[in-house]
Design a protein around this motif. Structure first.
Motif, PDB file in Angstrom:
ATOM      1  N   ALA A  34      56.861 -89.707 -32.193  1.00  0.00           N
ATOM      2  CA  ALA A  34      55.322 -89.939 -32.275  1.00  0.00           C
ATOM      3  C   ALA A  34      54.962 -88.811 -31.266  1.00  0.00           C
ATOM      4  N   ALA A  35      55.828 -88.336 -30.420  1.00  0.00           N
ATOM      5  CA  ALA A  35      55.516 -87.199 -29.182  1.00  0.00           C
ATOM      6  C   ALA A  35      56.033 -85.757 -29.435  1.00  0.00           C
ATOM      7  N   GLY A  36      56.521 -85.991 -30.904  1.00  0.00           N
ATOM      8  CA  GLY A  36      56.955 -84.505 -31.480  1.00  0.00           C
ATOM      9  C   GLY A  36      58.381 -84.143 -31.179  1.00  0.00           C
ATOM     10  N   TYR A  37      59.087 -85.182 -31.064  1.00  0.00           N
ATOM     11  CA  TYR A  37      60.651 -84.866 -30.829  1.00  0.00           C
ATOM     12  C   TYR A  37      61.297 -85.243 -32.312  1.00  0.00           C
ATOM     13  N   GLN A  38      62.383 -84.206 -32.446  1.00  0.00           N
ATOM     14  CA  GLN A  38      62.871 -84.185 -33.873  1.00  0.00           C
ATOM     15  C   GLN A  38      64.417 -84.550 -33.431  1.00  0.00           C
ATOM     16  N   PHE A 102      65.811 -85.312 -29.827  1.00  0.00           N
ATOM     17  CA  PHE A 102      66.197 -86.508 -29.345  1.00  0.00           C
ATOM     18  C   PHE A 102      67.779 -86.664 -30.071  1.00  0.00           C
ATOM     19  N   TYR A 103      68.311 -87.733 -29.476  1.00  0.00           N
ATOM     20  CA  TYR A 103      69.533 -87.869 -30.176  1.00  0.00           C
ATOM     21  C   TYR A 103      70.138 -89.282 -29.942  1.00  0.00           C
ATOM     22  N   VAL A 126      66.271 -87.882 -25.011  1.00  0.00           N
ATOM     23  CA  VAL A 126      65.584 -86.818 -25.425  1.00  0.00           C
ATOM     24  C   VAL A 126      65.963 -85.530 -24.460  1.00  0.00           C
ATOM     25  N   GLU A 127      65.794 -84.461 -24.978  1.00  0.00           N
ATOM     26  CA  GLU A 127      65.978 -83.293 -24.266  1.00  0.00           C
ATOM     27  C   GLU A 127      65.004 -82.321 -24.432  1.00  0.00           C
ATOM     28  N   PHE A 301      66.585 -87.053 -20.788  1.00  0.00           N
ATOM     29  CA  PHE A 301      67.019 -88.418 -20.075  1.00  0.00           C
ATOM     30  C   PHE A 301      68.094 -88.938 -21.142  1.00  0.00           C
ATOM     31  N   ALA A 302      68.880 -89.906 -20.694  1.00  0.00           N
ATOM     32  CA  ALA A 302      69.632 -90.594 -21.858  1.00  0.00           C
ATOM     33  C   ALA A 302      69.835 -91.952 -21.077  1.00  0.00           C
ATOM     34  N   LEU A 303      69.726 -93.111 -22.210  1.00  0.00           N
ATOM     35  CA  LEU A 303      69.595 -94.362 -21.987  1.00  0.00           C
ATOM     36  C   LEU A 303      71.000 -95.001 -22.438  1.00  0.00           C
TER      37      LEU A 303
END
Length: 417
Positions: A34-38, A102-103, A126-127, A301-303
């Motif tokens: 929703a924030a434009g990350y793929q 994102f991954y 995400v990065e 960040f990574a969670l």
RNA sequence: GUGGUCAUAGCUCAAUAGGUAGAGCACCAGGUUGUGAUCCUGGCGGUUGGGGGUUCAAGUCCCCUUGGCCACCCCA
């Protein structure tokens, strides 16, 4: 005990927990898309250098990597994290910036396992590469924050700090070294070793003898350049504007060496665990360059999936859900009727399961009950002879015998599909 | 990697001062030959993580080993 079991720090994620994992990544994808990350799907295996380049002073890289020589004599390693892979990917493919990806997936670290700490552990993250704007720092942090909210977590705290520009960081580290060297023998033995490798890390020590010296240590804020201070201030202003609560933690340092400027960590609400770091990240301007690409600012960040799920357990949110089945077919006349019925019903989009091995009707009804299905569709001698089926609501209500030709229409109508 | 602690049926646990293993849940089958969740009856199921030792006798004591957990370390 079985002859074989999972290797230490490895485990099976069984149903229904596995369904929870899948929803977890689905929710994450939803929030960041929703924030434009793929999504970027990097390989699990990289040339060893990709990882050694990013932090040869860290345990993650020097002591905990699953590295080996493959059959082609290449030195390779199972990834211990994914940021390095993302930067390598950027340097290799040179996508246009800003590159927002994102991954999700497993990483490997050879550590002594504990609860919330596994040798194979999943992260989502995400990065963003190619953007210097502090408002991007705000966006990235807010996405992590939003994701926790989406899971239902309410007790996550956000710690924030800045390590300054690279030059600021170098000066600060020198000051720290001088400070801790003055402490000499009074410092814990561990910390004296850490001092020679990375003085910053001593700030993270929990050992009693170190505490007074950590308390009296120089403050990073005194070393910020004007530029670094302005960037940090802008980030804080942005977070406040979004009503995201954070705690400034001047002693916050991160495990990997590549961080510059903004860094942050998400902590779980349960105090009694050393594994309460749910996730974290920061800026790593310079990483892409270190991997042979153009000078490119980066942040992400990574969670940790396991730890976040443990936090969910503690807060009683984002539970594992029992599977929802529409229909369970009970066939008391051999099983062929069930084969056709399940096929027909699945074809119109219903989720359908059945009993096997021609078990007694009672046994099949028990299975129907256990399956959580909304309806049982029953075929016995009488029904087969009449070309009918019994349809029984499992959660209350009367059963009815209807012509088999009307079954699908009847079900779809009843379920409002 | 260092230290501590634990390890009994698929799961959660019990077994007095060492005397030869039991419950609940789950699973299966019945409860007058077509229907589940409750209830009743019965059944399946353990070389007590593995190996060695002490003893007339070890789930219970000792040693080794494997694994989980906790702390340090590290980090997600």
């Amino acid at each position: 005990m079985p002859e074989f079991q999972t290797s230490p720090g490895m485990r099976d994620i069984l149903p229904p927990e596995s369904g929870r994992w899948r929803r977890f990544t689905a929710v994450f994808a939803e929030v960041v898309e929703a924030a434009g990350y793929q999504q970027l799907i990097p390989p699990l295996l990289e040339d060893l250098g990709v990882f050694t380049r990013i932090g040869d002073a860290t345990d993650v890289v020097t002591k905990e990597m699953y590295d080996f020589v493959d059959k082609g004599k290449r030195r390779v390693a199972l990834r211990p994290e994914q940021t390095a892979s993302v930067c390598r990917s950027f340097a290799q493919h040179r996508p246009t910036v800003p590159w927002k990806v994102f991954y999700s997936g497993p990483n490997f670290r050879y550590e002594k396992p504990q609860r919330g700490r596994y040798r194979q552990f999943d992260q989502v993250g995400v990065e963003v590469l190619g953007v210097d704007d502090p408002m991007l720092d705000v966006e990235v942090i807010s996405l992590g924050w939003e994701f926790y909210r989406a899971l239902g977590l309410r007790q996550v705290t956000l710690q924030l700090n800045s390590l300054g520009e690279p030059g600021d960081r170098v000066q600060y580290v020198n000051a720290l070294r001088t400070h801790f060297e003055a402490a000499g023998e009074r410092l814990s033995e561990q910390s004296r070793i850490t001092l020679t490798k990375n003085p910053l890390r001593i700030l993270d020590s929990k050992r009693e003898p170190d505490q007074p010296f950590i308390k009296s240590a120089p403050q990073i804020a005194d070393f910020y350049s004007e530029e670094a201070a302005a960037h940090f201030d802008a980030v804080k202003v942005g977070l406040r504007a979004l009503d995201i609560q954070f705690v400034e933690e001047p002693k916050l340092v991160r495990g990997l060496d590549y961080y510059r400027r903004t860094i942050f960590e998400f902590l779980g609400g349960t105090l009694d665990s050393a594994q309460n770091a749910l996730g974290g990240g920061g800026r790593y301007d310079g990483l892409v360059q270190a991997l042979g690409g153009p000078a490119t600012p980066g942040i992400g960040f990574a969670l940790g999936v396991d730890r976040t799920l443990i936090a969910c357990d503690d807060e009683g949110c984002f539970d594992a859900e029992a599977p929802q089945l529409d229909v369970f077919v009970v066939d008391a006349v051999g099983g062929l009727e069930a084969a056709v019925l399940t096929s027909d019903l699945r074809a119109v989009g219903l989720s359908v399961d059945r009993g096997y091995d021609n078990r007694s009707m009672k046994a099949q009804m028990k299975l129907a009950n256990r399956s959580g299905a909304s309806f049982a569709v029953i075929v016995g001698e009488q029904e087969r002879a009449d070309g009918a089926v019994v349809i029984k609501p499992m959660h209350g209500g009367d059963q009815a015998t209807i012509p088999r030709s009307e079954l699908i229409a009847h079900l779809l109508e009843t379920m409002n599909l």
